[in-house]
Motif scaffolding. Structure first.
Motif, PDB file in Angstrom:
ATOM      1  N   ILE A 244      35.551 -20.989  16.507  1.00 59.31           N
ATOM      2  CA  ILE A 244      36.224 -20.904  17.804  1.00 59.31           C
ATOM      3  C   ILE A 244      36.918 -19.555  17.902  1.00 59.31           C
ATOM      4  CG2 ILE A 244      38.031 -21.863  19.284  1.00 59.31           C
ATOM      5  CD1 ILE A 244      37.570 -24.572  17.902  1.00 59.31           C
ATOM      6  N   ASN A 245      36.551 -18.784  18.889  1.00 61.72           N
ATOM      7  CA  ASN A 245      37.235 -17.524  19.160  1.00 61.72           C
ATOM      8  C   ASN A 245      38.348 -17.807  20.159  1.00 61.72           C
ATOM      9  OD1 ASN A 245      38.092 -14.975  20.067  1.00 61.72           O
ATOM     10  ND2 ASN A 245      36.095 -14.066  19.615  1.00 61.72           N
ATOM     11  N   SER A 246      39.579 -17.858  19.666  1.00 62.37           N
ATOM     12  CA  SER A 246      40.703 -18.256  20.515  1.00 62.37           C
ATOM     13  C   SER A 246      41.095 -17.182  21.517  1.00 62.37           C
ATOM     14  CB  SER A 246      41.908 -18.632  19.649  1.00 62.37           C
ATOM     15  OG  SER A 246      42.262 -17.561  18.785  1.00 62.37           O
ATOM     16  N   ALA A 247      40.463 -16.006  21.421  1.00 67.18           N
ATOM     17  CA  ALA A 247      40.680 -14.984  22.441  1.00 67.18           C
ATOM     18  C   ALA A 247      39.864 -15.279  23.691  1.00 67.18           C
ATOM     19  CB  ALA A 247      40.316 -13.605  21.898  1.00 67.18           C
ATOM     20  N   ASN A 248      38.798 -16.070  23.529  1.00 62.37           N
ATOM     21  CA  ASN A 248      37.875 -16.328  24.636  1.00 62.37           C
ATOM     22  C   ASN A 248      37.894 -17.762  25.146  1.00 62.37           C
ATOM     23  OD1 ASN A 248      37.000 -13.676  24.263  1.00 62.37           O
ATOM     24  ND2 ASN A 248      35.379 -14.302  22.838  1.00 62.37           N
ATOM     25  N   GLU A 249      38.462 -18.667  24.361  1.00 61.62           N
ATOM     26  CA  GLU A 249      38.491 -20.071  24.782  1.00 61.62           C
ATOM     27  C   GLU A 249      39.765 -20.730  24.295  1.00 61.62           C
ATOM     28  OE1 GLU A 249      35.605 -22.665  22.686  1.00 61.62           O
ATOM     29  OE2 GLU A 249      35.078 -20.891  21.512  1.00 61.62           O
ATOM     30  N   ASP A 250      40.126 -21.817  24.906  1.00 60.23           N
ATOM     31  CA  ASP A 250      41.326 -22.559  24.537  1.00 60.23           C
ATOM     32  C   ASP A 250      41.022 -23.368  23.277  1.00 60.23           C
ATOM     33  OD1 ASP A 250      43.260 -24.733  24.337  1.00 60.23           O
ATOM     34  OD2 ASP A 250      43.956 -24.092  26.315  1.00 60.23           O
ATOM     35  N   ALA A 251      41.604 -22.956  22.157  1.00 64.14           N
ATOM     36  CA  ALA A 251      41.284 -23.589  20.876  1.00 64.14           C
ATOM     37  C   ALA A 251      41.694 -25.054  20.849  1.00 64.14           C
ATOM     38  CB  ALA A 251      41.958 -22.834  19.739  1.00 64.14           C
ATOM     39  N   VAL A 252      42.830 -25.385  21.452  1.00 66.63           N
ATOM     40  CA  VAL A 252      43.297 -26.782  21.449  1.00 66.63           C
ATOM     41  C   VAL A 252      42.321 -27.653  22.229  1.00 66.63           C
ATOM     42  CG1 VAL A 252      45.135 -28.360  22.114  1.00 66.63           C
ATOM     43  CG2 VAL A 252      45.720 -26.106  21.176  1.00 66.63           C
ATOM     44  N   GLU A 253      41.950 -27.223  23.424  1.00 67.15           N
ATOM     45  CA  GLU A 253      41.018 -28.016  24.232  1.00 67.15           C
ATOM     46  C   GLU A 253      39.682 -28.183  23.519  1.00 67.15           C
ATOM     47  OE1 GLU A 253      40.509 -26.436  28.115  1.00 67.15           O
ATOM     48  OE2 GLU A 253      42.595 -26.813  28.741  1.00 67.15           O
ATOM     49  N   THR A 254      39.208 -27.114  22.886  1.00 68.71           N
ATOM     50  CA  THR A 254      37.915 -27.183  22.209  1.00 68.71           C
ATOM     51  C   THR A 254      37.958 -28.160  21.044  1.00 68.71           C
ATOM     52  OG1 THR A 254      37.439 -24.892  22.826  1.00 68.71           O
ATOM     53  CG2 THR A 254      36.135 -25.825  21.033  1.00 68.71           C
ATOM     54  N   ILE A 255      39.023 -28.106  20.258  1.00 66.51           N
ATOM     55  CA  ILE A 255      39.131 -29.004  19.099  1.00 66.51           C
ATOM     56  C   ILE A 255      39.273 -30.448  19.560  1.00 66.51           C
ATOM     57  CG2 ILE A 255      40.712 -29.704  17.251  1.00 66.51           C
ATOM     58  CD1 ILE A 255      40.878 -26.778  16.465  1.00 66.51           C
ATOM     59  N   LEU A 256      40.061 -30.696  20.586  1.00 62.86           N
ATOM     60  CA  LEU A 256      40.197 -32.065  21.068  1.00 62.86           C
ATOM     61  C   LEU A 256      38.866 -32.578  21.607  1.00 62.86           C
ATOM     62  CD1 LEU A 256      43.713 -31.941  22.778  1.00 62.86           C
ATOM     63  CD2 LEU A 256      43.092 -32.938  20.570  1.00 62.86           C
ATOM     64  N   ARG A 257      38.084 -31.700  22.212  1.00 65.14           N
ATOM     65  CA  ARG A 257      36.755 -32.113  22.680  1.00 65.14           C
ATOM     66  C   ARG A 257      35.834 -32.422  21.500  1.00 65.14           C
ATOM     67  NH1 ARG A 257      35.617 -27.880  25.180  1.00 65.14           N
ATOM     68  NH2 ARG A 257      34.044 -26.934  23.827  1.00 65.14           N
ATOM     69  N   LEU A 258      35.880 -31.577  20.463  1.00 61.15           N
ATOM     70  CA  LEU A 258      35.027 -31.794  19.292  1.00 61.15           C
ATOM     71  C   LEU A 258      35.393 -33.059  18.527  1.00 61.15           C
ATOM     72  CD1 LEU A 258      34.864 -28.138  17.853  1.00 61.15           C
ATOM     73  CD2 LEU A 258      32.960 -29.426  18.852  1.00 61.15           C
ATOM     74  N   THR A 259      36.664 -33.472  18.623  1.00 59.37           N
ATOM     75  CA  THR A 259      37.142 -34.623  17.838  1.00 59.37           C
ATOM     76  C   THR A 259      37.397 -35.846  18.706  1.00 59.37           C
ATOM     77  OG1 THR A 259      39.441 -33.864  18.033  1.00 59.37           O
ATOM     78  CG2 THR A 259      38.191 -33.101  16.108  1.00 59.37           C
ATOM     79  N   ASN A 260      36.855 -35.849  19.927  1.00 60.47           N
ATOM     80  CA  ASN A 260      37.037 -36.977  20.854  1.00 60.47           C
ATOM     81  C   ASN A 260      38.511 -37.270  21.119  1.00 60.47           C
ATOM     82  OD1 ASN A 260      34.213 -37.514  21.188  1.00 60.47           O
ATOM     83  ND2 ASN A 260      34.227 -38.482  19.164  1.00 60.47           N
ATOM     84  N   GLY A 261      39.294 -36.197  21.222  1.00 57.99           N
ATOM     85  CA  GLY A 261      40.705 -36.317  21.558  1.00 57.99           C
ATOM     86  C   GLY A 261      41.625 -36.630  20.403  1.00 57.99           C
ATOM     87  N   ARG A 262      41.066 -36.781  19.202  1.00 61.95           N
ATOM     88  CA  ARG A 262      41.874 -37.229  18.059  1.00 61.95           C
ATOM     89  C   ARG A 262      42.632 -36.097  17.374  1.00 61.95           C
ATOM     90  NH1 ARG A 262      40.513 -37.466  12.722  1.00 61.95           N
ATOM     91  NH2 ARG A 262      41.634 -38.972  11.423  1.00 61.95           N
ATOM     92  N   GLY A 263      42.006 -34.949  17.224  1.00 58.90           N
ATOM     93  CA  GLY A 263      42.595 -33.878  16.423  1.00 58.90           C
ATOM     94  C   GLY A 263      41.993 -33.840  15.027  1.00 58.90           C
TER      95      GLY A 263
END
Length: 373
Positions: A244-263
């Motif tokens: 995840i390039n946090s300069a280009n995308e929202d890292a929190v949103e991406t991780i929550l999407r990858l983990t089905n909202g769990r973290g």
């Protein structure tokens, strides 16, 4: 009288020749010297000598630059004195030993540990070498370090590791600090387990060391987060499942999407700035572990208002290097190949140029640099 002198004259190595000889007549050496925030110089310094019977003098063969050295240069560690020789990593040849050193002899080829350990105090007996009553992390911090032609190592018996014959020196420089740091402070403190989802915030050398050693425990996913696309691509080759390039995308949103909202189960902070520690708090799942590795020069905010009920464990640690022997075996067997972290080579007297390269890692596509005498 001449016979008496011959009998008592010390036998030590001629620097670099690997056999017993006579004491070098060299009285000065070149070293990288810190002169306050933003100020450093490659200059003459007195060559170190044995000051205690547990000391050893090492001729540096190869050393490197650490992110912590950059923190020192920025002034993040104000206790570092003007005139200090920087550096806490390297390999070399023993040139002289004190009378109490029993595990090593002149001519031995050794890894220098970033942490000095007496092996006898209360903390050392607990395996907390970083808090040794007469050592800890002092090299290149409270005493002169390894970015020099020679270095004095206190408590040599417990602060050096023998290099097996035929070993690759460059790979073993990574055992001075980054591999045990990533493993102990990140992976072990984070309690990485089979099936875990792990996020490592920071894809520099320490973050990649955590990535390499986390794979000992077969986590299900390892997500690397950084703003340097080159470093992220390198992390992918080392086993990252997502980048995840946090300069280009929202890292929190991406991780929550990858983990089905769990973290994530484990969040490893490997940068040392407030924003990255904040990110770890935002992505950790209930019951998770936040393992801090980064050297923090500024205060961070702890969000207990959101974490108090989530069963979170937050750990801090200064590397103890207790895992160095284990990691040496994994490097020797090629289970991990830390040499692949090395991107640039310099002669030791090119160290000012090396700092420029390492300090501009994104532009220069730098991970670890090797400085060779």
């Amino acid at each position: 009288m001449e016979d008496l002198v011959a009998r008592v004259a010390p036998k030590v190595i001629v620097p670099g020749n690997g056999v017993n000889g006579t004491i070098s007549k060299i009285k000065t050496m070149k070293a990288l010297v810190y002169h306050g925030p933003g100020k450093k110089a490659w200059e003459d310094k007195p060559k170190p000598t044995i000051t205690k019977p547990t000391d050893a003098i090492i001729k540096i063969l190869k050393t490197t630059i650490c992110g912590t050295d950059l923190h020192i240069m920025k002034g993040d560690l104000p206790e570092v004195a003007d005139g200090r020789i920087i550096g806490h990593e390297g390999v070399g040849i023993i040139e002289d030993v004190g009378s109490a050193v029993s595990n090593f002899k002149v001519g031995d080829h050794v890894i220098i540990s970033c942490v000095t350990s007496c092996g006898k105090c209360e903390y050392c007996k607990k395996g907390m070498y970083s808090h040794c009553a007469d050592g800890g992390w002092i090299l290149g911090y409270m005493i002169d370090g390894t970015q020099a032609e020679y270095v004095r190592i206190p408590h040599a018996d417990n602060s050096l590791y023998p290099i097996p014959a035929g070993s690759d020196e460059e790979a073993l420089v990574m055992l001075s600090d980054i591999l045990p740091t990533g493993f102990e402070c990140g992976v072990l403190n984070g309690q990485v387990k089979p099936g875990d989802i792990v996020a490592i915030v920071g894809s520099g050398p320490i973050g990649i060391a955590a990535l390499l050693t986390a794979q000992f425990y077969t986590p299900a996913e390892i997500i690397m987060i950084d703003q340097d696309e080159n470093r992220l691509n390198v992390a992918k080759t080392f086993g990252a499942t997502h980048i995840i390039n946090s300069a280009n995308e929202d890292a929190v949103e991406t991780i929550l999407r990858l983990t089905n909202g769990r973290g994530v189960d484990v969040a490893i902070e490997a940068v040392g700035v407030p924003a990255t520690f904040e990110l770890c708090q935002e992505i950790i799942a209930p019951g998770g572990h936040i393992a801090n590795i980064g050297v923090h020069g500024k205060s961070v905010t702890l969000h207990l208002e959101t974490l108090w009920s989530k069963n979170i464990t937050i750990t801090t640690r200064l590397v103890d290097t207790v895992t160095t022997p284990l990691l040496l075996k994994t490097v020797q067997s090629k289970k991990i190949e830390p040499k692949k972290l090395i991107t640039h080579h310099f002669k030791l007297d090119q160290i000012m140029e090396a700092y420029e390269t390492f300090g501009n890692a994104a532009k220069e596509k730098a991970l670890k640099v090797i400085l060779e005498s």
